[in-house]
Motif scaffolding. Sequence first.
Motif, PDB file in Angstrom:
ATOM      1  N   GLN A 135      -4.083   0.886   9.370  1.00  0.00           N
ATOM      2  CA  GLN A 135      -3.605   0.697   7.999  1.00  0.00           C
ATOM      3  C   GLN A 135      -2.777   1.882   7.521  1.00  0.00           C
ATOM      4  O   GLN A 135      -1.858   1.722   6.711  1.00  0.00           O
ATOM      5  CB  GLN A 135      -4.777   0.519   7.026  1.00  0.00           C
ATOM      6  CG  GLN A 135      -5.756  -0.566   7.360  1.00  0.00           C
ATOM      7  CD  GLN A 135      -6.999  -0.012   7.997  1.00  0.00           C
ATOM      8  OE1 GLN A 135      -6.942   0.540   9.085  1.00  0.00           O
ATOM      9  NE2 GLN A 135      -8.132  -0.166   7.340  1.00  0.00           N
ATOM     10  N   THR A 136      -3.112   3.073   7.998  1.00  0.00           N
ATOM     11  CA  THR A 136      -2.414   4.282   7.559  1.00  0.00           C
ATOM     12  C   THR A 136      -0.908   4.147   7.765  1.00  0.00           C
ATOM     13  O   THR A 136      -0.110   4.520   6.896  1.00  0.00           O
ATOM     14  CB  THR A 136      -2.946   5.506   8.311  1.00  0.00           C
ATOM     15  OG1 THR A 136      -4.339   5.679   7.989  1.00  0.00           O
ATOM     16  CG2 THR A 136      -2.189   6.769   7.938  1.00  0.00           C
ATOM     17  N   PHE A 137      -0.498   3.613   8.888  1.00  0.00           N
ATOM     18  CA  PHE A 137       0.931   3.464   9.174  1.00  0.00           C
ATOM     19  C   PHE A 137       1.537   2.295   8.404  1.00  0.00           C
ATOM     20  O   PHE A 137       2.717   2.315   8.040  1.00  0.00           O
ATOM     21  CB  PHE A 137       1.158   3.301  10.672  1.00  0.00           C
ATOM     22  CG  PHE A 137       0.740   4.505  11.462  1.00  0.00           C
ATOM     23  CD1 PHE A 137       1.443   5.695  11.356  1.00  0.00           C
ATOM     24  CD2 PHE A 137      -0.369   4.462  12.295  1.00  0.00           C
ATOM     25  CE1 PHE A 137       1.058   6.825  12.060  1.00  0.00           C
ATOM     26  CE2 PHE A 137      -0.758   5.586  13.010  1.00  0.00           C
ATOM     27  CZ  PHE A 137      -0.050   6.769  12.893  1.00  0.00           C
ATOM     28  N   THR A 138       0.742   1.278   8.136  1.00  0.00           N
ATOM     29  CA  THR A 138       1.231   0.132   7.370  1.00  0.00           C
ATOM     30  C   THR A 138       1.508   0.517   5.923  1.00  0.00           C
ATOM     31  O   THR A 138       2.453   0.011   5.305  1.00  0.00           O
ATOM     32  CB  THR A 138       0.191  -1.003   7.428  1.00  0.00           C
ATOM     33  OG1 THR A 138       0.003  -1.392   8.783  1.00  0.00           O
ATOM     34  CG2 THR A 138       0.653  -2.215   6.634  1.00  0.00           C
ATOM     35  N   GLU A 139       0.717   1.423   5.388  1.00  0.00           N
ATOM     36  CA  GLU A 139       0.866   1.823   3.986  1.00  0.00           C
ATOM     37  C   GLU A 139       1.962   2.863   3.786  1.00  0.00           C
ATOM     38  O   GLU A 139       2.342   3.149   2.648  1.00  0.00           O
ATOM     39  CB  GLU A 139      -0.468   2.378   3.477  1.00  0.00           C
ATOM     40  CG  GLU A 139      -1.574   1.326   3.417  1.00  0.00           C
ATOM     41  CD  GLU A 139      -2.946   1.932   3.239  1.00  0.00           C
ATOM     42  OE1 GLU A 139      -3.052   3.184   3.209  1.00  0.00           O
ATOM     43  OE2 GLU A 139      -3.923   1.162   3.149  1.00  0.00           O
ATOM     44  N   ALA A 140       2.488   3.433   4.863  1.00  0.00           N
ATOM     45  CA  ALA A 140       3.498   4.485   4.747  1.00  0.00           C
ATOM     46  C   ALA A 140       4.835   3.917   4.277  1.00  0.00           C
ATOM     47  O   ALA A 140       5.137   2.732   4.473  1.00  0.00           O
ATOM     48  CB  ALA A 140       3.666   5.186   6.091  1.00  0.00           C
ATOM     49  N   GLU A 141       5.639   4.766   3.665  1.00  0.00           N
ATOM     50  CA  GLU A 141       6.933   4.328   3.147  1.00  0.00           C
ATOM     51  C   GLU A 141       7.975   4.148   4.238  1.00  0.00           C
ATOM     52  O   GLU A 141       8.765   3.208   4.210  1.00  0.00           O
ATOM     53  CB  GLU A 141       7.431   5.349   2.115  1.00  0.00           C
ATOM     54  CG  GLU A 141       6.568   5.435   0.861  1.00  0.00           C
ATOM     55  CD  GLU A 141       7.095   6.462  -0.119  1.00  0.00           C
ATOM     56  OE1 GLU A 141       8.181   7.027   0.142  1.00  0.00           O
ATOM     57  OE2 GLU A 141       6.443   6.698  -1.147  1.00  0.00           O
ATOM     58  N   ASP A 142       8.002   5.051   5.198  1.00  0.00           N
ATOM     59  CA  ASP A 142       9.017   5.038   6.250  1.00  0.00           C
ATOM     60  C   ASP A 142       8.530   4.179   7.410  1.00  0.00           C
ATOM     61  O   ASP A 142       7.730   4.611   8.234  1.00  0.00           O
ATOM     62  CB  ASP A 142       9.295   6.473   6.714  1.00  0.00           C
ATOM     63  CG  ASP A 142      10.473   6.573   7.675  1.00  0.00           C
ATOM     64  OD1 ASP A 142      10.770   5.572   8.360  1.00  0.00           O
ATOM     65  OD2 ASP A 142      11.076   7.654   7.756  1.00  0.00           O
ATOM     66  N   ARG A 143       9.023   2.951   7.486  1.00  0.00           N
ATOM     67  CA  ARG A 143       8.558   2.026   8.509  1.00  0.00           C
ATOM     68  C   ARG A 143       9.044   2.434   9.910  1.00  0.00           C
ATOM     69  O   ARG A 143       8.384   2.163  10.905  1.00  0.00           O
ATOM     70  CB  ARG A 143       9.016   0.597   8.173  1.00  0.00           C
ATOM     71  CG  ARG A 143       8.216  -0.002   7.008  1.00  0.00           C
ATOM     72  CD  ARG A 143       6.783  -0.268   7.440  1.00  0.00           C
ATOM     73  NE  ARG A 143       5.868  -0.561   6.363  1.00  0.00           N
ATOM     74  CZ  ARG A 143       5.754  -1.730   5.723  1.00  0.00           C
ATOM     75  NH1 ARG A 143       6.579  -2.715   6.016  1.00  0.00           N
ATOM     76  NH2 ARG A 143       4.840  -1.896   4.796  1.00  0.00           N
ATOM     77  N   HIS A 207      -6.600  -8.273   1.999  1.00  0.00           N
ATOM     78  CA  HIS A 207      -7.017  -7.052   1.310  1.00  0.00           C
ATOM     79  C   HIS A 207      -6.010  -5.920   1.530  1.00  0.00           C
ATOM     80  O   HIS A 207      -5.991  -4.946   0.760  1.00  0.00           O
ATOM     81  CB  HIS A 207      -8.394  -6.605   1.789  1.00  0.00           C
ATOM     82  CG  HIS A 207      -9.525  -7.440   1.270  1.00  0.00           C
ATOM     83  ND1 HIS A 207      -9.370  -8.354   0.247  1.00  0.00           N
ATOM     84  CD2 HIS A 207     -10.835  -7.492   1.618  1.00  0.00           C
ATOM     85  CE1 HIS A 207     -10.524  -8.934   0.002  1.00  0.00           C
ATOM     86  NE2 HIS A 207     -11.441  -8.427   0.818  1.00  0.00           N
ATOM     87  N   LEU A 208      -5.181  -6.036   2.555  1.00  0.00           N
ATOM     88  CA  LEU A 208      -4.141  -5.038   2.825  1.00  0.00           C
ATOM     89  C   LEU A 208      -2.787  -5.491   2.283  1.00  0.00           C
ATOM     90  O   LEU A 208      -1.762  -4.881   2.572  1.00  0.00           O
ATOM     91  CB  LEU A 208      -4.021  -4.791   4.327  1.00  0.00           C
ATOM     92  CG  LEU A 208      -5.282  -4.324   5.056  1.00  0.00           C
ATOM     93  CD1 LEU A 208      -4.997  -4.151   6.541  1.00  0.00           C
ATOM     94  CD2 LEU A 208      -5.812  -3.031   4.459  1.00  0.00           C
ATOM     95  N   GLY A 209      -2.774  -6.596   1.536  1.00  0.00           N
ATOM     96  CA  GLY A 209      -1.517  -7.136   1.028  1.00  0.00           C
ATOM     97  C   GLY A 209      -0.749  -7.929   2.062  1.00  0.00           C
ATOM     98  O   GLY A 209       0.467  -8.135   1.924  1.00  0.00           O
TER      99      GLY A 209
END
Length: 405
Positions: A135-143, A207-209
């Motif tokens: 999830q940490t990478f999914t929530e980051a701005e820079d894909r 739950h993660l959108g």
Amino acid sequence: MATFPKIISVDDHTVEPPNVWRDRLPSKYHDVGPRVVRAPLKEMTFVGGKFAPKMGAPGDDGPIADWWVYENLHRPLTRLDTAVGCSRDEIKLEGITYEQMRPGSYSVPERLADMDVNHVQSALCFPTFPRFCGQTFTEAEDRELGLLGVRAYNDWMVEEWCGPQARGRLIPLTLIPLWDPELAAAEVRRTAARGVRAVCFSEIPPHLGLPSVHTDHWDPFLRACDETGTVIAMHIGSSSRMPSTSADAPPAVGSTITFANCCFSMVDWLMSGAFDRFPHLKIMYAEGQIGWIPYILERADVVWEENRAWGGVADKVLRPPSELFADHVYGCFFDDAFGLRNLDAIGPGNVLYETDYPHSDSTWPKSREVGESQMGHLPPDVVERIVRGNAIDLLGLTAEGLWAG
């Protein structure tokens, strides 16, 4: 028991060493990619299922901890990440440094030694900093950076954590870029070509959108898993929400009902039609325990039989949910005497054993003793299946229970 099989644990954890991403990301990302910083812990709470730490500035008061810093994220290493070796009364919600944790948490030689102490032959390890499904990478701005971060973790997992020094005893478990099912499918195929047979996923993606498993959104990813024989591994908390009852509920409430997300998730999958579309798909629930499974299967079958005409599943769930469970789903436990007393209602072929090293719930260094106590009423061949045989078949291990790469 006269003898107890060598354990293959399907749910342990690695605490990533500080250099995992700095060694693998382009230099332009070194200041924004994941890195470790030592700083004071200003405040940390865990109430209502929500973990909220605050990092202090240099010179501030507060205990010192090692923090993972990534874009705007500040996440400390905590005693709950690595509690083995501590007495139960010493396990508190506090930040720690690498020097304050058991070296087996992050170092392969010491991990193998701790596995020997615990009668464990092989182990599948979930991540810590990326969280249980990346999830940490999914929530980051820079894909773009996020995708590089996922691939860097997977390469480290295969090449170092499960590399030659592990001698086949550590089994790779990789991540996907959750934000794009086509990229996820490509990463599954890339790692499968390297011998990987398990990938992390969220127990409840909304739950993660993200879209649910009731849509066809995930079909490219599911197809890749189906075709490569890659198991979808879902850990409690991989939806970034631990079960709770109220905003002010103490952590003990959530700790008691940790299985709840697995319960909800399994019903989602059984009623999704995914197993009919992808007949070779396998999923497993890490740290979810198994005692709740018989009733859920009973209820799901009743709903499917009596209510499917109005329940929205008549045209996509073509067999009773209990049959789908038997062919596609695995429950994982480390301490569940009740579930083992009701094993016939679950199926001995659908149960896997785990030790949860190095978390606070871990049965280390007494996983063998726990298993002997709770499985003493079972025939030796059933114990063999639960403790190692099912994992060997599911994860494509050698007959000796090792990952062949």
